[in-house]
Design a protein around this motif. Structure first.
Motif, PDB file in Angstrom:
ATOM      1  N   MET A   1      17.660  52.323   2.526  1.00 21.49           N
ATOM      2  CA  MET A   1      18.648  52.552   3.554  1.00 21.49           C
ATOM      3  C   MET A   1      18.904  51.298   4.380  1.00 21.49           C
ATOM      4  SD  MET A   1      18.541  56.200   5.155  1.00 21.49           S
ATOM      5  CE  MET A   1      19.045  57.550   4.164  1.00 21.49           C
ATOM      6  N   ARG A   2      18.726  50.172   3.792  1.00 22.31           N
ATOM      7  CA  ARG A   2      18.923  48.927   4.525  1.00 22.31           C
ATOM      8  C   ARG A   2      20.387  48.712   4.902  1.00 22.31           C
ATOM      9  NH1 ARG A   2      14.085  46.865   4.294  1.00 22.31           N
ATOM     10  NH2 ARG A   2      12.859  46.655   2.429  1.00 22.31           N
ATOM     11  N   LEU A   3      21.310  49.287   4.158  1.00 19.47           N
ATOM     12  CA  LEU A   3      22.723  49.059   4.413  1.00 19.47           C
ATOM     13  C   LEU A   3      23.337  50.090   5.346  1.00 19.47           C
ATOM     14  CD1 LEU A   3      23.814  48.060   0.797  1.00 19.47           C
ATOM     15  CD2 LEU A   3      23.196  46.565   2.705  1.00 19.47           C
ATOM     16  N   ASP A   4      22.587  51.083   5.728  1.00 20.76           N
ATOM     17  CA  ASP A   4      23.099  52.128   6.616  1.00 20.76           C
ATOM     18  C   ASP A   4      22.897  51.711   8.070  1.00 20.76           C
ATOM     19  OD1 ASP A   4      23.844  53.677   4.461  1.00 20.76           O
ATOM     20  OD2 ASP A   4      21.903  54.681   4.372  1.00 20.76           O
ATOM     21  N   THR A   5      23.691  50.758   8.493  1.00 15.31           N
ATOM     22  CA  THR A   5      23.530  50.177   9.824  1.00 15.31           C
ATOM     23  C   THR A   5      23.758  51.202  10.928  1.00 15.31           C
ATOM     24  OG1 THR A   5      24.338  48.116   8.905  1.00 15.31           O
ATOM     25  CG2 THR A   5      24.252  48.269  11.295  1.00 15.31           C
ATOM     26  N   ILE A   6      24.753  52.042  10.756  1.00 13.75           N
ATOM     27  CA  ILE A   6      25.062  53.030  11.791  1.00 13.75           C
ATOM     28  C   ILE A   6      23.898  54.006  11.960  1.00 13.75           C
ATOM     29  CG2 ILE A   6      26.594  54.933  12.410  1.00 13.75           C
ATOM     30  CD1 ILE A   6      28.855  53.316  11.111  1.00 13.75           C
ATOM     31  N   LEU A   7      23.346  54.490  10.839  1.00 15.91           N
ATOM     32  CA  LEU A   7      22.204  55.412  10.930  1.00 15.91           C
ATOM     33  C   LEU A   7      21.009  54.753  11.604  1.00 15.91           C
ATOM     34  CD1 LEU A   7      22.213  57.246   7.483  1.00 15.91           C
ATOM     35  CD2 LEU A   7      22.766  58.185   9.724  1.00 15.91           C
ATOM     36  N   ARG A   8      20.762  53.502  11.277  1.00 19.90           N
ATOM     37  CA  ARG A   8      19.613  52.807  11.863  1.00 19.90           C
ATOM     38  C   ARG A   8      19.795  52.612  13.371  1.00 19.90           C
ATOM     39  NH1 ARG A   8      16.388  50.405   7.918  1.00 19.90           N
ATOM     40  NH2 ARG A   8      15.807  48.620   9.174  1.00 19.90           N
ATOM     41  N   ILE A   9      20.986  52.266  13.790  1.00 21.59           N
ATOM     42  CA  ILE A   9      21.238  52.057  15.222  1.00 21.59           C
ATOM     43  C   ILE A   9      21.185  53.378  15.978  1.00 21.59           C
ATOM     44  CG2 ILE A   9      22.999  51.362  16.893  1.00 21.59           C
ATOM     45  CD1 ILE A   9      23.807  49.168  14.878  1.00 21.59           C
ATOM     46  N   VAL A  10      21.814  54.412  15.429  1.00 22.74           N
ATOM     47  CA  VAL A  10      21.790  55.723  16.088  1.00 22.74           C
ATOM     48  C   VAL A  10      20.362  56.250  16.170  1.00 22.74           C
ATOM     49  CG1 VAL A  10      22.534  58.120  15.866  1.00 22.74           C
ATOM     50  CG2 VAL A  10      24.176  56.286  15.546  1.00 22.74           C
ATOM     51  N   ALA A  11      19.598  56.087  15.097  1.00 23.06           N
ATOM     52  CA  ALA A  11      18.198  56.544  15.119  1.00 23.06           C
ATOM     53  C   ALA A  11      17.396  55.765  16.154  1.00 23.06           C
ATOM     54  CB  ALA A  11      17.574  56.391  13.737  1.00 23.06           C
ATOM     55  N   ILE A  47       9.311  61.488  14.587  1.00 23.36           N
ATOM     56  CA  ILE A  47       8.619  60.533  13.721  1.00 23.36           C
ATOM     57  C   ILE A  47       9.092  60.684  12.276  1.00 23.36           C
ATOM     58  CG2 ILE A  47       6.357  59.805  12.890  1.00 23.36           C
ATOM     59  CD1 ILE A  47       5.295  60.810  15.663  1.00 23.36           C
ATOM     60  N   ILE A  48       9.369  61.908  11.858  1.00 26.38           N
ATOM     61  CA  ILE A  48       9.895  62.131  10.507  1.00 26.38           C
ATOM     62  C   ILE A  48      11.279  61.493  10.376  1.00 26.38           C
ATOM     63  CG2 ILE A  48      10.742  63.930   8.945  1.00 26.38           C
ATOM     64  CD1 ILE A  48       8.327  65.634   9.924  1.00 26.38           C
ATOM     65  N   LEU A  49      12.111  61.616  11.396  1.00 22.40           N
ATOM     66  CA  LEU A  49      13.420  60.950  11.370  1.00 22.40           C
ATOM     67  C   LEU A  49      13.244  59.451  11.229  1.00 22.40           C
ATOM     68  CD1 LEU A  49      16.514  60.995  11.686  1.00 22.40           C
ATOM     69  CD2 LEU A  49      16.146  60.854  14.159  1.00 22.40           C
ATOM     70  N   TYR A  50      12.290  58.898  11.948  1.00 25.01           N
ATOM     71  CA  TYR A  50      11.987  57.474  11.827  1.00 25.01           C
ATOM     72  C   TYR A  50      11.604  57.129  10.394  1.00 25.01           C
ATOM     73  CZ  TYR A  50       9.813  52.962  12.834  1.00 25.01           C
ATOM     74  OH  TYR A  50       9.488  51.623  12.853  1.00 25.01           O
ATOM     75  N   GLY A  51      10.775  57.974   9.783  1.00 19.97           N
ATOM     76  CA  GLY A  51      10.359  57.739   8.402  1.00 19.97           C
ATOM     77  C   GLY A  51      11.503  57.862   7.410  1.00 19.97           C
ATOM     78  N   ILE A  52      12.410  58.775   7.648  1.00 19.18           N
ATOM     79  CA  ILE A  52      13.549  58.950   6.738  1.00 19.18           C
ATOM     80  C   ILE A  52      14.498  57.759   6.839  1.00 19.18           C
ATOM     81  CG2 ILE A  52      15.628  60.325   6.347  1.00 19.18           C
ATOM     82  CD1 ILE A  52      13.930  62.803   7.065  1.00 19.18           C
ATOM     83  N   ILE A  53      14.757  57.288   8.042  1.00 21.11           N
ATOM     84  CA  ILE A  53      15.718  56.204   8.238  1.00 21.11           C
ATOM     85  C   ILE A  53      15.124  54.840   7.885  1.00 21.11           C
ATOM     86  CG2 ILE A  53      17.155  55.005   9.942  1.00 21.11           C
ATOM     87  CD1 ILE A  53      18.190  57.779   9.225  1.00 21.11           C
ATOM     88  N   TYR A  54      13.920  54.567   8.349  1.00 19.90           N
ATOM     89  CA  TYR A  54      13.335  53.240   8.173  1.00 19.90           C
ATOM     90  C   TYR A  54      12.354  53.146   7.007  1.00 19.90           C
ATOM     91  CZ  TYR A  54      15.425  52.062  12.616  1.00 19.90           C
ATOM     92  OH  TYR A  54      16.327  51.819  13.618  1.00 19.90           O
TER      93      TYR A  54
END
Length: 140
Positions: A1-11, A47-54
């Motif tokens: 998910m390195r290219l999902d910039t919006i998801l990473r910023i929102v998370a 924490i699970i959301l963190y694991g899914i996104i990052y």
């Protein structure tokens, strides 16, 4: 998910608020809906959301699996320890009236608070252990 910039910023924006809301639910459980179980699920979900996104490795660096495995019995020990403390003060198991030595209202308050802390620790660590077990499959 390195290219999902919006998801990473929102998370990155939402995860601290999710964890803070879990703390609010835990602390507000005495006065309204909420408590240890709900707060544990909310904290674990953050924490699970963190694991899914990052990625699972980032989540395991933030909350190591060894810590998760130690937290499960620790939460049960907190819960049981509060009950035993009530038992040793001359009351029934999980009767918190004597925990504050004569102040029954504050004893009840602290007893419920400590039991809910034990529930939070157990529920959040169990949810994370399940997530780590399933997310780590197939990576061996």
């Amino acid at each position: 998910m390195r290219l999902d910039t919006i998801l990473r910023i929102v998370a990155k924006i939402f995860i601290p608020f999710i964890l803070m809301f879990g703390l609010y639910v835990q602390l507000h459980g005495d006065f309204g809906p909420g408590g240890g179980f709900q707060a544990g699920v909310i904290v674990a979900a953050g924490i699970i959301l963190y694991g899914i996104i990052y990625g699972i490795n980032a989540a395991q660096r933030a909350v190591p699996p060894g810590l998760v495995e130690a937290m499960m019995p620790l939460g049960v020990a907190i819960f049981a320890g509060v009950g035993i403390a009530g038992f040793f003060t001359g009351r029934n198991y999980l009767d918190y009236s004597n925990l504050m030595h004569g102040d029954m209202v504050h004893g009840q308050h602290w007893g419920v608070f400590l039991v809910e802390i034990g529930v939070l620790v157990t529920v959040s660590s169990t949810m994370l252990a399940i997530f780590y077990a399933f997310a780590g499959r197939g990576r061996e």
